[in-house]
Design an enzyme around this catalytic site. Structure first.
Site, PDB file in Angstrom:
ATOM      1  N   ASN A  11     -55.588  71.908  52.912  1.00 24.33           N
ATOM      2  CA  ASN A  11     -54.225  72.401  52.720  1.00 24.33           C
ATOM      3  C   ASN A  11     -53.315  71.534  53.581  1.00 24.33           C
ATOM      4  OD1 ASN A  11     -51.838  73.815  52.646  1.00 24.33           O
ATOM      5  ND2 ASN A  11     -52.594  75.601  53.775  1.00 24.33           N
ATOM      6  N   LYS A  13     -50.214  71.445  53.748  1.00 23.18           N
ATOM      7  CA  LYS A  13     -48.967  72.113  54.153  1.00 23.18           C
ATOM      8  C   LYS A  13     -47.775  71.163  53.925  1.00 23.18           C
ATOM      9  CE  LYS A  13     -51.644  75.041  57.193  1.00 23.18           C
ATOM     10  NZ  LYS A  13     -51.687  75.896  58.362  1.00 23.18           N
ATOM     11  N   HIS A  99     -50.900  82.387  51.153  1.00 24.75           N
ATOM     12  CA  HIS A  99     -51.169  81.871  52.506  1.00 24.75           C
ATOM     13  C   HIS A  99     -50.311  82.652  53.503  1.00 24.75           C
ATOM     14  CE1 HIS A  99     -51.298  79.248  55.990  1.00 24.75           C
ATOM     15  NE2 HIS A  99     -52.405  78.744  55.471  1.00 24.75           N
ATOM     16  N   GLU A 101     -48.596  81.756  55.878  1.00 27.06           N
ATOM     17  CA  GLU A 101     -47.274  81.165  56.134  1.00 27.06           C
ATOM     18  C   GLU A 101     -46.293  81.523  55.024  1.00 27.06           C
ATOM     19  OE1 GLU A 101     -48.749  77.200  56.853  1.00 27.06           O
ATOM     20  OE2 GLU A 101     -49.681  77.918  58.696  1.00 27.06           O
ATOM     21  N   GLU A 169     -58.522  83.924  56.370  1.00 30.15           N
ATOM     22  CA  GLU A 169     -57.910  83.146  57.443  1.00 30.15           C
ATOM     23  C   GLU A 169     -57.266  84.093  58.455  1.00 30.15           C
ATOM     24  OE1 GLU A 169     -56.851  78.940  55.967  1.00 30.15           O
ATOM     25  OE2 GLU A 169     -55.207  80.225  55.364  1.00 30.15           O
ATOM     26  N   GLY A 175     -54.137  76.947  63.182  1.00 35.20           N
ATOM     27  CA  GLY A 175     -53.405  75.946  63.968  1.00 35.20           C
ATOM     28  C   GLY A 175     -53.442  76.173  65.469  1.00 35.20           C
ATOM     29  N   SER A 215     -58.432  76.734  62.143  1.00 37.10           N
ATOM     30  CA  SER A 215     -58.969  75.832  63.170  1.00 37.10           C
ATOM     31  C   SER A 215     -60.388  75.365  62.893  1.00 37.10           C
ATOM     32  CB  SER A 215     -58.874  76.482  64.565  1.00 37.10           C
ATOM     33  OG  SER A 215     -57.515  76.690  64.901  1.00 37.10           O
TER      34      SER A 215
END
Ligand code: PGA
Length: 252
Positions: A11, A13, A99, A101, A169, A175, A215
């Site tokens: 991904n 992003k 996702h 985000e 996730e 991250g 991560s």
């Protein structure tokens, strides 16, 4: 024994201009071509602007192409949005939906995610549906409840092991360089598979791939990917270099 083929998904992003995106995709395509027959499936999800370009770079390497989001409608007056049919037309086989985000930055609810996943299916593409608890939810002991509710709310009717992949996730692991323990990851994945069985039946649940994301790096991929109910990874930061992403794939 299961026949789930591991999926190593990148991904990107909001990263990548023409030059670096092309060289990353071409580098992966070279590795894949040189590797020949591999046990895993590889997927890269660049930003919308690079999809057509990356489709060219991947060529006949066998690496699949995906997008990071889509609109729930097929077409129409939705300025700035992209439909699943457009993504298919551009060469995509998969679309990531829900996702964290997107859920956080764009206020996407489970219902929105479900509608998007249904649109992905209607276009004939595979949906990678993301779920996962926040750190506050984890600290409050709500990890399983949150994931249970996200599965119930985000899984569209008609979801099958052939058209859907789940990505677990933990939001606090994305991250951050932090990950749950291997036992925690396996426990949540097994729980998710049990929930899927409740919705879709045992055989679809047994065949559906559940990815871990958050991560994942070359240094921890091997142990995570070896867990019984982990069927691949959804990788952000470490999908941005050939060395790291291929290193993760090689550890399957
Ligand atoms: P990360 O991101 O690998 O950089 O933690 C994973 C993701 O958000 O899909």
């Amino acid at each position: 024994m299961t026949s789930r083929r591991p999926l190593i998904a990148g991904n990107w992003k909001m990263n990548g201009l023409t030059a670096d995106g092309s060289s990353l995709a071409s580098g992966l395509a070279e590795k894949m071509t040189a590797a020949g027959d591999v046990f895993f499936e590889m997927l890269v999800c660049p930003p919308f602007t690079l999809i057509s370009k990356i489709a060219d770079c991947l060529g006949g390497s066998g690496i699949a192409l995906g997008a990071q989001d889509c609109h729930a409608n097929e077409k129409g007056a939705h300025t700035g949005d992209i439909s699943a049919a457009m993504l298919k037309d551009a060469g995509c086989a998969y679309v990531i939906v829900g996702h964290s985000e997107r859920r956080t930055d764009h206020g996407e609810s489970n219902e929105t995610v479900r509608d998007k996943a249904a649109a992905v299916h209607a276009a004939g593409l595979g949906a990678v549906i993301c779920i996962g608890e926040t750190e506050a939810e984890r600290d409050a002991g709500q990890t399983l409840d949150v994931n249970k509710a996200q599965i119930a709310g985000s899984l569209p009717e008609g979801a099958t092991a052939a058209n859907t992949v789940i990505a677990y996730e933990p939001v606090w692991a994305i991250g951050t360089g932090r990950t749950p323990t291997n036992d925690e990851v396996q426990d949540v994945h097994a729980f998710i598979r049990g929930e899927l069985a409740g919705h879709l039946g045992e055989s679809e649940a047994a065949a559906m791939r559940i990815l871990y994301g958050g991560s994942m790096k070359p240094g921890n991929a091997k142990e995570l990917l070896a867990l019984a109910d982990v069927d691949g990874g959804l990788i952000g930061g470490a999908s941005l270099t050939v060395e790291d992403f291929w290193g993760i794939a090689e550890s399957v």
